[in-house]
Design an enzyme around this catalytic site. Sequence first.
Site, short mmCIF file in Angstrom:
data_model
loop_
_atom_site.label_atom_id
_atom_site.label_comp_id
_atom_site.label_asym_id
_atom_site.label_seq_id
_atom_site.Cartn_x
_atom_site.Cartn_y
_atom_site.Cartn_z
N LYS A 72 0.86 -1.45 0.26
CA LYS A 72 -0.47 -0.20 -0.40
C LYS A 72 1.36 1.06 0.41
O LYS A 72 0.55 2.33 -0.95
CB LYS A 72 -0.78 -0.36 0.99
N ASN A 93 -5.20 2.08 -1.63
CA ASN A 93 -5.84 0.72 -2.10
C ASN A 93 -6.12 0.99 -3.27
O ASN A 93 -6.85 -0.28 -3.66
CB ASN A 93 -7.06 0.86 -1.28
N GLY A 132 -5.92 1.16 19.50
CA GLY A 132 -4.90 0.84 18.45
C GLY A 132 -3.84 2.39 17.76
O GLY A 132 -5.04 3.29 17.31
N GLY A 135 -1.79 1.34 10.33
CA GLY A 135 -1.73 1.76 9.54
C GLY A 135 -3.03 2.09 10.02
O GLY A 135 -3.45 3.29 9.05
N ASN A 156 -3.33 2.85 22.87
CA ASN A 156 -2.40 2.14 22.15
C ASN A 156 -1.59 1.73 23.59
O ASN A 156 -1.10 2.66 23.73
CB ASN A 156 -1.78 2.59 20.92
N LYS A 161 3.48 5.50 20.15
CA LYS A 161 2.58 6.02 17.89
C LYS A 161 1.39 5.78 18.17
O LYS A 161 1.38 6.96 17.07
CB LYS A 161 2.72 3.90 17.92
N TYR A 225 -13.29 -8.68 11.09
CA TYR A 225 -14.60 -9.62 10.68
C TYR A 225 -14.58 -11.24 10.36
O TYR A 225 -15.64 -11.97 9.99
CB TYR A 225 -15.23 -9.45 9.53
N GLY A 246 -16.05 -5.37 11.00
CA GLY A 246 -14.94 -4.95 9.40
C GLY A 246 -15.43 -5.34 8.45
O GLY A 246 -15.18 -4.81 7.26
P1 NAP Z 1 -1.16 -2.61 12.23
O1 NAP Z 1 -0.50 -1.38 11.59
O2 NAP Z 1 -0.26 -3.94 12.66
O3 NAP Z 1 -1.49 -2.42 13.32
C1 NAP Z 1 -2.48 -3.08 14.82
C2 NAP Z 1 -2.38 -2.44 15.64
O4 NAP Z 1 -2.55 -3.16 16.84
C3 NAP Z 1 -1.49 -1.50 16.38
O5 NAP Z 1 -1.96 -0.55 16.98
C4 NAP Z 1 -0.73 -2.85 17.93
O6 NAP Z 1 -0.27 -1.77 19.04
C5 NAP Z 1 -1.95 -3.66 18.79
N1 NAP Z 1 -1.42 -4.62 19.17
C6 NAP Z 1 -1.86 -5.93 18.30
N2 NAP Z 1 -0.95 -6.67 19.19
C7 NAP Z 1 -1.83 -6.22 19.99
C8 NAP Z 1 -2.01 -7.05 21.64
N3 NAP Z 1 -1.51 -7.90 21.62
N4 NAP Z 1 -1.99 -6.22 22.06
C9 NAP Z 1 -2.48 -4.53 22.17
N5 NAP Z 1 -2.49 -4.18 20.84
C10 NAP Z 1 -2.00 -4.54 19.97
O7 NAP Z 1 -2.71 -3.49 11.39
P2 NAP Z 1 -4.11 -2.23 11.03
O8 NAP Z 1 -3.73 -2.69 9.38
O9 NAP Z 1 -3.80 -0.67 11.94
O10 NAP Z 1 -4.64 -2.99 10.72
C11 NAP Z 1 -5.47 -3.51 12.07
C12 NAP Z 1 -6.87 -4.24 12.25
O11 NAP Z 1 -7.81 -4.18 10.96
C13 NAP Z 1 -6.75 -5.46 12.21
O12 NAP Z 1 -7.56 -6.42 12.63
C14 NAP Z 1 -7.05 -5.40 10.46
O13 NAP Z 1 -7.10 -6.64 10.30
C15 NAP Z 1 -7.70 -5.41 10.37
N6 NAP Z 1 -8.07 -4.76 9.35
C16 NAP Z 1 -9.64 -4.34 9.07
C17 NAP Z 1 -9.98 -4.23 7.55
C18 NAP Z 1 -11.38 -4.04 7.09
O14 NAP Z 1 -11.67 -4.09 5.26
N7 NAP Z 1 -12.66 -4.71 7.66
C19 NAP Z 1 -8.85 -3.37 6.86
C20 NAP Z 1 -7.21 -3.49 7.05
C21 NAP Z 1 -7.47 -3.64 7.73
P3 NAP Z 1 1.16 -1.25 19.05
O15 NAP Z 1 1.51 -0.47 17.98
O16 NAP Z 1 1.50 -1.84 20.18
O17 NAP Z 1 1.96 -2.49 18.41
#
Ligand code: NAP
Length: 286
Positions: A72, A93, A132, A135, A156, A161, A225, A246
């Site tokens: 992306k 995207n 959170g 991204g 977060n 972050k 989701y 989601g």
């Molecule tokens: P990302 O950049 O990897 O960020 C992950 C976030 O989750 C960070 O804030 C991280 O905290 C937190 N996290 C991960 N493990 C954790 C834990 N054990 N305890 C506490 N916090 C934790 O992910 P992203 O791309 O933003 O995606 C976020 C979510 O949205 C994911 O679940 C993804 O599947 C979902 N998503 C959905 C769609 C949709 O269309 N529905 C699209 C994209 C993404 P730290 O900063 O502390 O590591």
Amino acid sequence: MEINTETKIMAVIGDPIDHSLSPFMHNHIIAENGYNAVYFPFRVQTEEGLKRFLRSAEILNFAGFNITMPHKQNIIPLLDGIDSEAEAYGAVNTVKIRDGKAYGYNTDVRGLFWALKENGAKLSGSRVMVIGAGGVAASLIRGASAAGIRSITVLNRTLKKAEQLCEGLNYAQAMAQTPENMRSTAASSDLIINCTSLGMSGTEHDFSDLSFLDETDAFLCDLIYNPWETNFLRYGRERGLTTINGMSMLICQGLISFEIFTDEKLDMRREYDRLLPLCEARLKKK
Ligand code: NAP
């Protein structure tokens, strides 16, 4: 369907890509609306592969393609232009091929906000709690002021972050994800969005305590989701809160991408209502 020389090619690229619901969704829209197009998934692993794919899409005059992880961001320098949303979020995207040139868009936040509003969440003037700081949270926070959101509190695990995301934004503040902060922020929020992977299938991590939802009337949204209903959403629903998962965002960002590929307007509500149960059934069958 009949494939001929006029058939437009659309695609999604990423790695991994097998799990993507986008081919199912887009080919359904194509069939239902009688478009002469077909939508493929392509696994593109490396940056070199990304360059080669883009060149091929330009030569074959694709209508466009979607991009998921991990490309992306690194697609941006390869494009002929990007729109203001993609520029603000630093992520693309959707790519539209126009006269052999490639233009980038980002439909994620627009899709999420559309889904929230259509499901009854009020954005204008609202106080939003974002859990959170990855991204998606970053894009959402940057897109919030255009939607009229009054304030955002970002909690977060890694406070730094969250602080970086809020820097320079007078409507956003960062907090550590402690039980006290979660509880007090939830109590004064109109909308709570889980932007972490906590509760996602395949991970062992989930919210250890959901009692922060005990004193809130907020609308709940989980970007996850799979599972269809996370513990976060279930806990809220059982307390009488309105929830969406989601899939709504995934469908709506896809519908907006489709409009970009075809330069035509869809009946978003009709397509969304049709796709939501189909995607749920498809996901549960997998
Ligand atoms: P990302 O950049 O990897 O960020 C992950 C976030 O989750 C960070 O804030 C991280 O905290 C937190 N996290 C991960 N493990 C954790 C834990 N054990 N305890 C506490 N916090 C934790 O992910 P992203 O791309 O933003 O995606 C976020 C979510 O949205 C994911 O679940 C993804 O599947 C979902 N998503 C959905 C769609 C949709 O269309 N529905 C699209 C994209 C993404 P730290 O900063 O502390 O590591």
